[in-house]
Design a protein around this motif. Structure first.
Motif, PDB file in Angstrom:
ATOM      1  N   ALA A 328      10.332   1.985  50.885  1.00  0.00           N
ATOM      2  CA  ALA A 328      10.553   3.399  50.575  1.00  0.00           C
ATOM      3  C   ALA A 328      11.432   3.513  49.331  1.00  0.00           C
ATOM      4  CB  ALA A 328      11.211   4.097  51.755  1.00  0.00           C
ATOM      5  N   TRP A 329      11.016   4.341  48.399  1.00  0.00           N
ATOM      6  CA  TRP A 329      11.696   4.522  47.115  1.00  0.00           C
ATOM      7  C   TRP A 329      12.296   5.928  47.124  1.00  0.00           C
ATOM      8  CZ3 TRP A 329      13.819   1.739  43.655  1.00  0.00           C
ATOM      9  CH2 TRP A 329      13.872   2.055  42.293  1.00  0.00           C
ATOM     10  N   VAL A 330      13.609   5.981  47.256  1.00  0.00           N
ATOM     11  CA  VAL A 330      14.277   7.247  47.534  1.00  0.00           C
ATOM     12  C   VAL A 330      15.067   7.720  46.324  1.00  0.00           C
ATOM     13  CG1 VAL A 330      15.906   8.458  49.037  1.00  0.00           C
ATOM     14  CG2 VAL A 330      14.406   6.676  49.977  1.00  0.00           C
ATOM     15  N   ASP A 331      14.797   8.949  45.920  1.00  0.00           N
ATOM     16  CA  ASP A 331      15.444   9.582  44.773  1.00  0.00           C
ATOM     17  C   ASP A 331      16.652  10.386  45.248  1.00  0.00           C
ATOM     18  OD1 ASP A 331      16.136  10.915  42.457  1.00  0.00           O
ATOM     19  OD2 ASP A 331      14.182  11.874  42.168  1.00  0.00           O
ATOM     20  N   PHE A 332      17.828  10.042  44.718  1.00  0.00           N
ATOM     21  CA  PHE A 332      19.074  10.719  45.092  1.00  0.00           C
ATOM     22  C   PHE A 332      19.539  11.704  44.014  1.00  0.00           C
ATOM     23  CE2 PHE A 332      18.996   7.113  47.854  1.00  0.00           C
ATOM     24  CZ  PHE A 332      19.749   7.442  48.969  1.00  0.00           C
TER      25      PHE A 332
END
Length: 394
Positions: A328-332
């Motif tokens: 999972a590639w999570v943008d903060f």
């Protein structure tokens, strides 16, 4: 085949396991109360067929040099034909010590010191590592984001060319973004490489791990048959079956001239396969292994749904739609926080070790990568911890 127990919690600490035993040193997260979601291997046992093969080799008790292994080559050919509709010949297959090793050999064989090697960032960090270590220059071609997913930016990339580019490494499906590239996008990659005389290395290690309902993965060699004279395809059973410790991968090259160049470098470097890896791959690429992978992907999809739903409840966090891989590639960036702050909350607050996005190159700075290939109880716990660590945003 008995249904795999992906819910089983297996204690991997104290087994020289990088993912669990090294996370304290790398992230300050103790394996005693932390959750390892960084290194891209799975916390699951492989198919029983693989375990049986290892036990047979152990029972035999003699571990000499391996020789010709037609069962290994036949298994690879069977898998590619039955799972990907790709007919390959046995002499196209070169065996390396994993695909990082395979990438490094390609860089060594097809480029010279000072040449530029193109990678589409953010992308698997080992590409840049081996390119730089070989004295070549990493040419970062940033991907664009449209409708929440990565897209190729051909106009922008054409302006970055210097004439010193000799190779393009494609990650297909894409790690860390989880994109399955369409046949049209693959044709565009091939056209770009042809127009600029680039060797195309297509790393397809995640090709078996495509989520239900996502576009089907297309092998580059099938999408563009005419690219064979400049195409090297990298595949492996290691990601699909959680046998990365076997350090074995396939470099598949249809073109004889390209293949001879690679074989020459492999001979010069003394590259030859290990006994256990050959047996494990032959056992994995089987009908039993295929059924196991199908069950695995369904389980991973359930983990993905839980993780995405949990993050959607945290304002400012967004997980890129996951079409393939278990990452999972999570943008903060939507939190408005500096990278140090959201990273601190994940590592010290939630006690989760996740890959720092900046290590994947330009465009990854506001992201963290989370490995979802772990028992569902851990994914559920990770979601709860993240929600608590960012509770002030909710």
């Amino acid at each position: 085949m008995a249904q795999p127990d992906f819910d089983e919690i297996i204690d991997r600490t104290g087994t020289a396991c990088s993912k669990w035993d090294d996370m304290q040193a790398s992230y300050g997260v103790s394996p005693k109360d932390g959750i390892a979601m960084w290194v891209a291997d799975m916390d699951f046992r492989p198919p029983a067929s693989v375990q049986r093969a290892v036990e047979r080799m152990a029972a035999h008790g003699v571990y000499g040099y391996p020789g010709a292994n037609p069962a290994y080559l036949d298994a690879i050919r069977w898998w590619m034909a039955n799972r990907h509709g790709w007919a390959i010949e046995p002499d196209w297959i070169l065996t390396v010590h994993g695909l990082v090793n395979g990438t490094a050999i390609c860089v060594d064989a097809f480029t010279q010191p000072g040449d530029r090697v193109i990678v589409m960032t953010p992308v698997y960090h080992a590409f840049a590592r081996v390119i730089r270590a070989a004295g070549r220059e990493v040419a970062e071609f940033p991907l664009a984001i449209e409708d929440g997913q990565y897209r190729m930016d051909w106009d922008g990339w054409a302006r970055q060319l210097t004439g010193r580019e000799r190779m393009l490494i494609l990650c297909s499906p894409h790690n860390p973004g989880g994109r399955v590239w369409s046949p049209e996008e693959l044709r565009q990659v091939a056209d770009f490489c042809t127009a600029h005389d680039l060797i195309l290395v297509s790393d397809e290690i995640h090709h078996d791990l495509v989520m239900p309902g996502a576009p089907r993965h297309t092998v580059m060699a099938k999408a563009v048959p005419g690219i064979a004279s400049r195409l090297v395809t990298l595949t492996a059973a290691t990601k699909s079956f959680n046998i990365a410790g076997a350090h074995i991968g396939n470099v598949i090259v249809a073109d004889e001239a390209l293949r001879k160049r690679l074989q020459g470098r492999m001979m010069a470097l003394g590259i030859s396969p290990g006994l256990f890896g050959l047996g494990m791959v032959a056992a994995a690429y089987s009908p039993e292994g295929a059924a196991w992978v199908d069950a695995l992907v369904a389980y991973l999809d359930g983990n993905r749904r839980i993780f995405d739903a949990g993050l959607a409840a945290i304002p400012g966090l967004r997980s890129m739609p996951l079409q393939a891989t278990y990452l999972a590639w999570v943008d903060f960036s939507g939190t408005g926080m500096e990278r140090a702050e959201f990273t601190r909350r994940v590592e010290q607050g939630a006690r989760i070790a996740a890959n720092h996005g900046g290590s994947f190159g330009t465009g990854g700075e506001d992201f963290l990568r989370f490995n979802l290939a772990t028992p569902r109880a851990r994914v559920t716990e990770a979601v709860a911890r993240l929600q608590e660590a960012f509770r002030d945003l909710q």
